[in-house]
Design an enzyme around this catalytic site. Structure first.
Site, short mmCIF file in Angstrom:
data_model
loop_
_atom_site.label_atom_id
_atom_site.label_comp_id
_atom_site.label_asym_id
_atom_site.label_seq_id
_atom_site.Cartn_x
_atom_site.Cartn_y
_atom_site.Cartn_z
N LYS A 263 14.08 1.96 1.13
CA LYS A 263 13.59 0.85 0.28
C LYS A 263 14.71 0.42 -0.67
CE LYS A 263 10.02 -0.16 -3.24
NZ LYS A 263 8.82 0.35 -3.95
N ASP A 268 11.76 -3.70 -9.73
CA ASP A 268 10.33 -3.90 -9.46
C ASP A 268 9.57 -4.16 -10.76
OD1 ASP A 268 7.80 -4.00 -8.42
OD2 ASP A 268 7.69 -1.86 -7.90
N LYS A 275 3.80 -5.02 -14.04
CA LYS A 275 3.69 -3.66 -14.58
C LYS A 275 3.58 -3.75 -16.10
CE LYS A 275 6.29 -1.29 -10.94
NZ LYS A 275 5.24 -0.40 -10.44
N ASP A 286 14.27 1.53 -7.99
CA ASP A 286 13.39 1.31 -6.83
C ASP A 286 14.18 1.07 -5.54
OD1 ASP A 286 10.76 1.48 -6.10
OD2 ASP A 286 10.29 -0.64 -6.46
N ASP A 345 2.26 -5.58 -6.56
CA ASP A 345 3.08 -4.43 -6.94
C ASP A 345 3.21 -3.43 -5.78
OD1 ASP A 345 4.64 -2.90 -8.56
OD2 ASP A 345 3.02 -2.12 -9.82
N GLU A 347 4.73 -3.76 -3.08
CA GLU A 347 5.70 -4.60 -2.37
C GLU A 347 6.61 -3.80 -1.44
OE1 GLU A 347 6.28 -3.30 -5.27
OE2 GLU A 347 8.25 -2.47 -4.84
N ARG A 349 6.05 -1.44 0.68
CA ARG A 349 5.56 -1.31 2.05
C ARG A 349 5.74 -2.62 2.83
NH1 ARG A 349 -0.15 0.42 -0.31
NH2 ARG A 349 1.28 1.13 -1.92
N1 BES Z 1 8.04 1.12 -7.08
C1 BES Z 1 6.68 1.43 -7.28
C2 BES Z 1 6.38 2.92 -7.19
C3 BES Z 1 7.01 3.82 -8.22
C4 BES Z 1 6.26 4.28 -9.28
C5 BES Z 1 8.30 4.26 -8.09
C6 BES Z 1 6.81 5.13 -10.20
C7 BES Z 1 8.87 5.11 -9.01
C8 BES Z 1 8.12 5.55 -10.07
C9 BES Z 1 5.83 0.73 -6.25
O1 BES Z 1 6.30 -0.48 -5.78
C10 BES Z 1 4.51 0.44 -6.88
O2 BES Z 1 4.49 -0.27 -7.84
N2 BES Z 1 3.44 1.02 -6.34
C11 BES Z 1 2.14 0.84 -6.87
C12 BES Z 1 1.20 0.64 -5.71
C13 BES Z 1 -0.19 0.25 -6.12
C14 BES Z 1 -0.21 -1.15 -6.65
C15 BES Z 1 -1.09 0.37 -4.94
C16 BES Z 1 1.76 2.09 -7.65
O3 BES Z 1 2.02 3.17 -7.16
O4 BES Z 1 1.25 1.96 -8.75
ZN ZN Z 2 8.39 -0.72 -5.90
ZN ZN Z 3 5.69 -2.13 -7.03
#
Ligand code: BES
Ligand code: ZN
Ligand code: ZN
Length: 493
Positions: A263, A268, A275, A286, A345, A347, A349
């Site tokens: 990735k 992000d 966020k 990220d 968020d 994104e 995937r």
């Molecule tokens: N980049 C984040 C995941 C992340 C969280 C990486 C903390 C490093 C530290 C990812 O893109 C994300 O925001 N995921 C969301 C998914 C949710 C919206 C289903 C998450 O995990 O909150």
């Molecule tokens: Zn992310």
């Molecule tokens: Zn995200």
């Protein structure tokens, strides 16, 4: 297909802001070096320049189970690091790396420039682990700080004196360099490390190691109809990139390639599902998965490992703008699958799925994704491990787990039961991009699985890619996690 040559950026690339201590093998202890003697209770200290009294002092301390003993001799420091060969080897090896980190603090305080690590007990693996812990502890990211000279660690030379194979040391050096490179890429602010810049860095890394590099620009990505990557990029002023790094030596042992998908989300914000609070902090990291897979393939080439290995890194940032995707939008992925974007968020995937479809054309033996994908992975295992899912053979998964134990980048397997997939059913599209609030790392894994048709392992490094506070030899900031795991896995294949 249009392939962009990012020549302009090449100028900025590959500038190393750290001093990488390269480990050398020496027959004798260099005269001006300080010394670490790796010892057991059975070790004999006759040949290392210690007086009889000093040798007996050291012996007594070892008997008293002191972990680390130090002596100062004419401005040179002598340290003795005791090792225990009776217990769990993986644990002992990690303890040795951690002790090397502790000793590194001492080395820095004493302004030691040159250190020789001496094996008095004939345990080359322990010797390598100590050198590894020491070298990884010496990483610093000082690019944007003042008083660099004052802040710089003193250690410049690391020599090992013992019965170690040169190939093992070459591979160790290559691995350490790859971890440093990954940390550097991750630590760079998101405003600098844009998708174009990241691709240019990868291009430079590829050229340095003799890899075949292709960087697809926005036009090429549009032509391919990579709808996931383009959708996430819609809110950005930067253009997306899709980088392919390939190492295909003539003597490759594998008929079908191993593909590492990383990735490369350069920043992000969450997009329209912005966020909040502290959750956006550190989101420059990220792209840690992308950096790790690129550095891994580069290392495999530098170490001339006879394996056909490919890294695929889709890259963009995820931001808000009038043009950004919104919850409820439906997008069409590279393979034609329609996806309801239920949360902008989620994104990672979306961009990885396009890369997984791209991977199909190689008929791969195995595909491994490495991504800071979900907060759920971080909540599940904290900063102690990598949440893992997969549909590769049991043997492959077990081998990866073993490698994880050895390098202490441990993986924890979660199931990909089909019931989790039901959570991704959408009323308006083939799939939606989030499941329920529970088991988020698994529904993310299920989403990725939908786009695979080959043996596949997913590594969610969200909890371990970036350390908010000092974290031993793993450092503060980008940890470079994943590199040592993948290298161990591939070196031994
Ligand atoms: N980049 C984040 C995941 C992340 C969280 C990486 C903390 C490093 C530290 C990812 O893109 C994300 O925001 N995921 C969301 C998914 C949710 C919206 C289903 C998450 O995990 O909150
Ligand atoms: Zn992310
Ligand atoms: Zn995200």
């Amino acid at each position: 297909m249009i392939i962009v040559q990012l020549i302009f950026f090449t100028y900025f690339c590959s500038k190393l802001y750290f001093i990488m201590v390269r480990i050398k093998i020496c027959k004798d202890i260099p005269e001006d070096s300080s010394v670490v003697l790796l010892a057991t209770r059975e070790s004999c200290f006759d040949n290392y320049g210690l007086s009889d009294d000093e040798a007996s002092y050291v012996k007594a301390q070892i008997d008293a189970k002191s972990a680390c003993i130090s002596l100062n001799k004419n401005g040179r420091c002598f340290f003795v690091q005791t090792v225990d060969t009776t217990g769990d080897i993986d644990k002992e090896i990690e303890k040795i790396r951690c002790n090397a980190f502790k000793l590194h603090q001492n080395v820095t305080q004493q302004k030691i420039k040159s250190l020789a690590i001496v094996d008095t007990a004939d345990f080359p693996d322990f010797l390598c682990a100590f050198a590894e812990g020491m070298a990884l502890s010496n990483y610093q990211f000082l690019k944007y700080t003042g008083k660099k000279e004052e802040k710089k660690f003193s250690l410049r030379e690391l020599t090992i004196v013992g019965n170690v194979d040169q190939t093992a040391i070459d591979r160790l050096n290559v691995a350490i360099e790859a971890v440093y490179k990954t940390r550097d890429l991750v630590n760079e602010p998101g405003s600098i490390m844009t998708s174009a810049r990241l691709a240019a860095e990868f291009e430079a890394m590829g050229k340095e190691a003799g890899l075949d590099v292709q960087v697809f620009d926005k036009t090429a990505i549009e032509e391919m109809k990579m709808g996931g990557l383009l959708a996430v990029n819609r809110g950005s002023v930067e253009f997306p990139t899709f980088t392919v790094l390939e190492w295909k030596p003539a003597e490759a042992k594998n008929e079908r390639p191993i593909i590492l998908v990383g990735k490369g989300l350069t920043y992000d914000t969450g997009g329209n599902n912005l966020k909040t609070g502290d959750y956006m902090n550190d989101m420059k990291s990220d792209m840690a998965g992308g950096a790790a897979v690129a550095a891994t393939v580069q290392a495999i080439a530098k170490a001339k490992i006879p394996l056909h290995v490919i890294a695929l890194i889709p890259s963009t940032d995820n931001r808000i703008s009038a043009n950004a995707i919104s919850p409820g939008d439906v997008i069409t992925m590279y393979d034609g699958t329609t996806v309801e974007v239920a949360n902008t968020d989620a994104e990672g995937r979306l961009i990885l799925a396009d890369a997984l479809v791209f991977a199909k054309k190689y008929n791969p033996e195995l595909v491994i994704t490495m991504a800071t994908l979900t907060g759920a992975a971080s909540r599940a295992v904290g900063d102690k491990g990598i949440a893992t899912m997969g549909k590769a053979s049991q043997e492959t998964m077990e081998r990866l787990k073993k490698c994880g134990e050895y390098v202490r980048e441990r993986i924890v397997e979660f199931p990909l039961w089909e019931e989790y997939g039901e959570e991704l059913e959408s009323d308006v599209a083939d799939l939606k991009n989030i499941g329920s609030e529970n088991a988020g790392m698994i529904t993310a894994g299920k989403f990725l699985e939908h786009f695979t048709s080959y043996p596949f392992i997913h590594l969610d490094i969200a909890g371990v890619a970036f350390a908010k506070s000092a974290n031993g030899y793993r450092g503060k900031g980008g940890t470079g996690v994943g590199v040592r795991l993948l290298l161990k896995f591939l070196y031994e294949k």
